[in-house]
Each structure stands twice: as C-alpha cells, then as structure tokens.
Write an enzyme that holds these catalytic residues in place. Structure first.
Site, PDB file in Angstrom:
ATOM      1  N   ASP A   7     -31.003 -10.732   6.808  1.00  0.00           N
ATOM      2  CA  ASP A   7     -32.343 -11.322   6.833  1.00  0.00           C
ATOM      3  C   ASP A   7     -32.507 -12.229   8.041  1.00  0.00           C
ATOM      4  OD1 ASP A   7     -34.942 -12.061   5.541  1.00  0.00           O
ATOM      5  OD2 ASP A   7     -33.975 -14.008   5.375  1.00  0.00           O
TER       6      ASP A   7
ATOM      7  N   GLU B 261     -31.325  -4.834   4.742  1.00  0.00           N
ATOM      8  CA  GLU B 261     -30.864  -6.089   5.340  1.00  0.00           C
ATOM      9  C   GLU B 261     -29.336  -6.152   5.352  1.00  0.00           C
ATOM     10  OE1 GLU B 261     -34.495  -9.181   4.248  1.00  0.00           O
ATOM     11  OE2 GLU B 261     -32.885  -8.884   2.802  1.00  0.00           O
TER      12      GLU B 261
END
Length: 236
Positions: A51, A123
């Site tokens: 992220d 992610e």
C-alpha cells in the site's frame, strides 16, 4: 506438487527469484486461520508495505505528469487510482484469483472474486516484488500494471472513489451539507468479518451497505448514496 506461477508472472511482468514470497502474497488470513498457522504467515504484512509503495509510486508519477497542479488535485487523482476497485480490476486482469489460498468458507462464498481480497492481494504482490528485487523494479511493475487506470484518471474519465466524490459534492458552494459515515454493525468470526456502514447528510439517512472491510462498506454505501444525495438536495 508445487504451484507453477509462470503464467501469472508473465501477466504481472515480473519473474520471482523467491517463489515463497509470491506464495505468501497469495495467502489470505482465512487460510492461515484454518490451517492453524501464525498470523504473520498471511499476506497482511506484505499488504501493509505494498500500500505504501503504490502510494509513493503513483504520487511520484502524478507529480511528474502534472507539474503545474497543486496538492489538492494530485491527492484527488491519486485517490481515484489507489483504491480498492482499481486494484481489484488489475488483479482480475492478471489472474490473481486463481492462485489465492483461502479458507474453505471464504472460497465457497466467492472470496477469490471479491474486490477487497483481490485488492489486498495485489498490494501484497507488489510488496513481494519489492522484497524480491528493488525499488526501481517495483516502480516499473506498478506503473506497467496501473498504466491504463492512470491515463483514464488523469483524463477525467473515471471516478472510483465514491466516498471522496460524495464528500466533494457535499461542499458545493452555496449548497453545503455535512456528510457522515458510521460503521453500524460488525458480524462474523474474526477472520471473516462483515461490516455495515451507513451514510447521513445533515443527520438524514441516505444509504447503507456491507463490505468485508470498513473501507469497502463505506465505499459501497457512498456509491448508493450519491444519487439519493443529489435528489434530496436538488443537484443535477
């Protein structure tokens, strides 16, 4: 027999030296819980790093693409790109769902095609690329896989962050209203939580929706609330 990731790596545009990193990126918390493994053997830690990496890469790209735009514009466009729905779209395109390790309950409920799970896995895969190589390589992988979404977002052709969109229209000059999001219910076991969010404007109920994360629930509720909000407050 070990899983072959050749097809996936070709779609992703990166070949791993350490395949265990990729397997970890595909390992959902429900699988870890069901097989009595430790919590850190799921992809959540990789997701945390991925992220942050994507945030930086996309921010850097937009900074270069739009040298005359301010922070507000850059933040808005990044929010369109760096969101659950866009990550899930890319995850489907490169076939992440086929490789996910899920608990039986999650798998039977279609978890391999759930936006939140796919986005989290994407992610995690990005973080796995980073740990397997370096920042220059992971930057290339991120930009190659998000290239289409970046172009559409910059050209103003997509808006995927419904929560931000609702908050934006609630501040239209001379027609401003206070929008609030609340998580009103949580259910299910700890490894398969379901959240329910509601949206209100000036205290008036607009919509509610469920999701497998608080973020997903709020986004789903916001998507439903936008048209209701416009009708309620006379916006076209």
């Amino acid at each position: 027999m070990a899983t072959s990731y050749d097809k996936f790596e070709k779609s992703l545009g990166y070949t791993f030296d350490n395949k265990k990193l990729l397997e970890l990126a595909f390992t959902h918390t429900t699988y870890v819980f069901e097989h009595s493994k430790e919590h850190f053997e799921s992809n959540q830690r990789l997701e945390f790093i991925g992220d942050a990496i994507i945030d930086l890469v996309i921010g850097e790209k937009l900074y270069a693409l739009k040298p005359n735009e301010g922070e507000g514009y850059l933040s808005k466009i990044r929010a369109i790109i760096v969101c659950e729905k866009s990550f899930a779209k890319v995850a489907r395109k490169i076939g992440i769902g086929k490789y996910l390790l899920l608990g039986k309950g999650e798998a039977s409920q279609g978890g391999a095609d759930t936006d939140s799970i796919l986005a989290d896995a994407f992610e995690a895969v990005i973080a796995a690329v980073y740990f397997d190589s370096n920042f220059d390589k992971v930057r290339q992988v991120v930009l190659n896989n998000l290239d289409e979404i970046i172009k559409l977002a910059v050209d103003g052709k997509i808006f995927l962050d419904y929560k931000s969109r609702l908050l934006e229209i609630s501040q239209i000059k001379d027609n401003q209203h206070e929008v609030e999001f609340n998580i009103i219910k949580e259910s299910g076991p700890s490894h398969m939580r379901i959240f329910e969010a509601e949206v209100k404007a000036d205290g008036k109920f607009l919509a509610k929706a469920e999701g497998k994360s608080k973020r997903e629930a709020e986004q789903n509720a916001a998507e439903l609330a936008i048209d209701i909000y416009k009708e309620l407050f006379g916006l076209s």
